[in-house]
Design a protein around this motif. Structure first.
Motif, mmCIF file in Angstrom:
data_model
loop_
_atom_site.group_PDB
_atom_site.id
_atom_site.type_symbol
_atom_site.label_atom_id
_atom_site.label_comp_id
_atom_site.label_asym_id
_atom_site.label_seq_id
_atom_site.Cartn_x
_atom_site.Cartn_y
_atom_site.Cartn_z
ATOM 1 N N ASP A 8 -0.666 -6.277 9.616
ATOM 2 C CA ASP A 8 -0.062 -4.956 9.699
ATOM 3 C C ASP A 8 0.954 -4.929 8.492
ATOM 4 O OD1 ASP A 8 -1.043 -4.225 12.002
ATOM 5 O OD2 ASP A 8 0.389 -5.073 13.411
ATOM 6 N N ASN A 9 1.389 -6.205 7.921
ATOM 7 C CA ASN A 9 2.151 -6.191 6.949
ATOM 8 C C ASN A 9 1.596 -5.976 5.685
ATOM 9 O OD1 ASN A 9 4.726 -6.699 5.606
ATOM 10 N ND2 ASN A 9 4.278 -8.849 5.235
ATOM 11 N N MET A 10 0.279 -6.647 5.472
ATOM 12 C CA MET A 10 -0.515 -5.818 4.467
ATOM 13 C C MET A 10 -0.827 -4.517 4.290
ATOM 14 S SD MET A 10 -2.899 -9.233 4.281
ATOM 15 C CE MET A 10 -4.214 -8.344 3.182
ATOM 16 N N ASN A 11 -0.884 -3.885 5.661
ATOM 17 C CA ASN A 11 -1.137 -2.350 5.672
ATOM 18 C C ASN A 11 -0.029 -1.676 5.039
ATOM 19 O OD1 ASN A 11 -3.989 -1.860 6.313
ATOM 20 N ND2 ASN A 11 -3.597 -1.823 8.431
ATOM 21 N N PHE A 12 1.083 -2.002 5.709
ATOM 22 C CA PHE A 12 2.022 -1.370 5.173
ATOM 23 C C PHE A 12 2.255 -1.404 3.679
ATOM 24 C CE2 PHE A 12 6.836 -1.707 4.094
ATOM 25 C CZ PHE A 12 7.152 -0.484 4.734
ATOM 26 N N HIS A 13 2.409 -2.629 3.025
ATOM 27 C CA HIS A 13 2.464 -2.768 1.774
ATOM 28 C C HIS A 13 1.456 -1.728 0.941
ATOM 29 C CE1 HIS A 13 6.049 -5.145 1.560
ATOM 30 N NE2 HIS A 13 5.284 -6.152 2.378
ATOM 31 N N GLU A 19 0.204 2.942 -2.039
ATOM 32 C CA GLU A 19 -0.463 4.406 -2.295
ATOM 33 C C GLU A 19 0.344 5.335 -2.173
ATOM 34 O OE1 GLU A 19 -3.555 6.328 -3.347
ATOM 35 O OE2 GLU A 19 -3.639 3.991 -3.274
ATOM 36 N N PHE A 20 1.265 5.522 -1.312
ATOM 37 C CA PHE A 20 2.495 6.668 -1.340
ATOM 38 C C PHE A 20 3.014 6.748 -2.767
ATOM 39 C CE2 PHE A 20 6.599 8.009 -0.521
ATOM 40 C CZ PHE A 20 6.334 9.242 -0.149
ATOM 41 N N ARG A 21 3.379 5.649 -3.428
ATOM 42 C CA ARG A 21 4.065 5.742 -4.655
ATOM 43 C C ARG A 21 3.170 6.104 -5.785
ATOM 44 N NH1 ARG A 21 8.368 0.756 -5.400
ATOM 45 N NH2 ARG A 21 9.645 0.923 -3.850
ATOM 46 N N LEU A 22 1.948 5.800 -5.569
ATOM 47 C CA LEU A 22 0.908 6.075 -6.671
ATOM 48 C C LEU A 22 0.512 7.331 -6.524
ATOM 49 C CD1 LEU A 22 -1.300 2.856 -7.022
ATOM 50 C CD2 LEU A 22 0.454 3.585 -8.616
ATOM 51 N N THR A 23 0.509 8.127 -5.185
ATOM 52 C CA THR A 23 0.298 9.450 -4.900
ATOM 53 C C THR A 23 1.202 10.306 -5.605
ATOM 54 O OG1 THR A 23 -1.178 8.888 -3.141
ATOM 55 C CG2 THR A 23 -0.371 11.176 -3.207
ATOM 56 N N ILE A 43 -0.139 4.785 -17.101
ATOM 57 C CA ILE A 43 1.209 5.047 -16.439
ATOM 58 C C ILE A 43 1.025 4.566 -14.884
ATOM 59 C CG2 ILE A 43 2.946 6.665 -15.393
ATOM 60 C CD1 ILE A 43 2.708 8.169 -17.984
ATOM 61 N N LEU A 44 -0.186 5.061 -14.303
ATOM 62 C CA LEU A 44 -0.610 4.701 -12.953
ATOM 63 C C LEU A 44 -0.921 3.194 -13.117
ATOM 64 C CD1 LEU A 44 -2.905 7.377 -12.049
ATOM 65 C CD2 LEU A 44 -0.772 6.931 -11.012
ATOM 66 N N ASP A 45 -1.470 2.379 -13.979
ATOM 67 C CA ASP A 45 -1.724 1.089 -13.933
ATOM 68 C C ASP A 45 -0.440 0.423 -14.130
ATOM 69 O OD1 ASP A 45 -4.524 1.455 -13.758
ATOM 70 O OD2 ASP A 45 -4.723 0.811 -15.844
ATOM 71 N N TRP A 46 0.601 0.860 -14.657
ATOM 72 C CA TRP A 46 1.808 0.258 -15.054
ATOM 73 C C TRP A 46 2.660 0.458 -13.371
ATOM 74 C CZ3 TRP A 46 4.500 -3.182 -17.469
ATOM 75 C CH2 TRP A 46 5.900 -3.154 -17.344
ATOM 76 N N SER A 47 2.638 1.436 -12.913
ATOM 77 C CA SER A 47 3.159 1.601 -11.656
ATOM 78 C C SER A 47 2.588 0.918 -10.716
ATOM 79 C CB SER A 47 2.974 3.229 -11.378
ATOM 80 O OG SER A 47 3.595 4.135 -12.072
ATOM 81 N N ALA A 48 1.266 0.454 -10.352
ATOM 82 C CA ALA A 48 0.492 -0.290 -9.583
ATOM 83 C C ALA A 48 1.332 -1.896 -9.977
ATOM 84 C CB ALA A 48 -0.743 -0.352 -9.504
ATOM 85 N N PHE A 49 1.082 -2.265 -11.103
ATOM 86 C CA PHE A 49 1.645 -3.293 -11.275
ATOM 87 C C PHE A 49 3.056 -3.814 -11.390
ATOM 88 C CE2 PHE A 49 3.808 -5.997 -14.950
ATOM 89 C CZ PHE A 49 3.025 -7.073 -14.727
ATOM 90 N N GLN A 50 4.069 -2.767 -11.437
ATOM 91 C CA GLN A 50 5.389 -2.863 -11.164
ATOM 92 C C GLN A 50 5.806 -2.991 -9.762
ATOM 93 O OE1 GLN A 50 7.116 -3.364 -13.592
ATOM 94 N NE2 GLN A 50 9.105 -3.062 -12.855
#
Length: 148
Positions: free
Chosen positions: A31-36, A41-45, A64-71
């Motif tokens: 559940d915790n992994m799903n939440f994260h 995904e919400f932030r990347l969308t 920018i998307l790669d950086w956002s996911a990394f960040q």
């Protein structure tokens, strides 16, 4: 044999309780992994929508998307580390910070003549910052408010 039946029944009940506990813990981890994953995904969308709305070049958008996911991943890790460190007493925080950063800090000439306790106090003040490869962090002669 009555004692064997009681023993077997006890073992079955005990095994069921242990199994249920393990399954509950596993469920909580998932559940915790799903939440994260959903939060990421919400932030990347949101980021994708912004980039499309402003017709950003696809190559730049990918970066920018790669950086956002990394960040996002690093932000979660930093937050978790910070939460763990904040609950520790000051002496343990200092010891942990020293253990994590002494090797790096002791290579800086400014700290050559300082003791471990001072380096530990400095290590407590460290805040990670991330920069892109080739990005200019500071210039010679520029007044600094941080250590890089």
């Amino acid at each position: 044999n009555t004692s064997e039946r009681i023993y077997c029944t006890f073992l079955q009940i005990f095994g069921t309780v242990v199994f249920a506990t393990i399954m509950n813990q596993l469920s909580m981890v998932l559940d915790n992994m799903n939440f994260h994953a959903q939060e990421k995904e919400f932030r990347l969308t949101k980021c994708r929508r912004f980039l499309r709305k402003h017709y950003v070049d696809p190559g730049l958008a990918r970066k920018i998307l790669d950086w956002s996911a990394f960040q996002y991943t690093n932000e979660i890790q930093w937050q978790e580390s910070k939460e763990i460190i904040e609950i520790l007493p000051r002496s343990m925080r200092t010891s942990l910070a020293l253990d994590l950063h002494e090797q790096m800090l002791s290579t800086i000439p400014l700290f050559f003549q300082t003791d471990s306790e001072f380096i530990g106090e400095v290590a407590l003040l460290l805040v990670p910052e991330r920069y892109n490869s080739g990005e200019k962090v500071t210039s010679y002669g520029q007044v600094a408010d941080s250590m890089y």
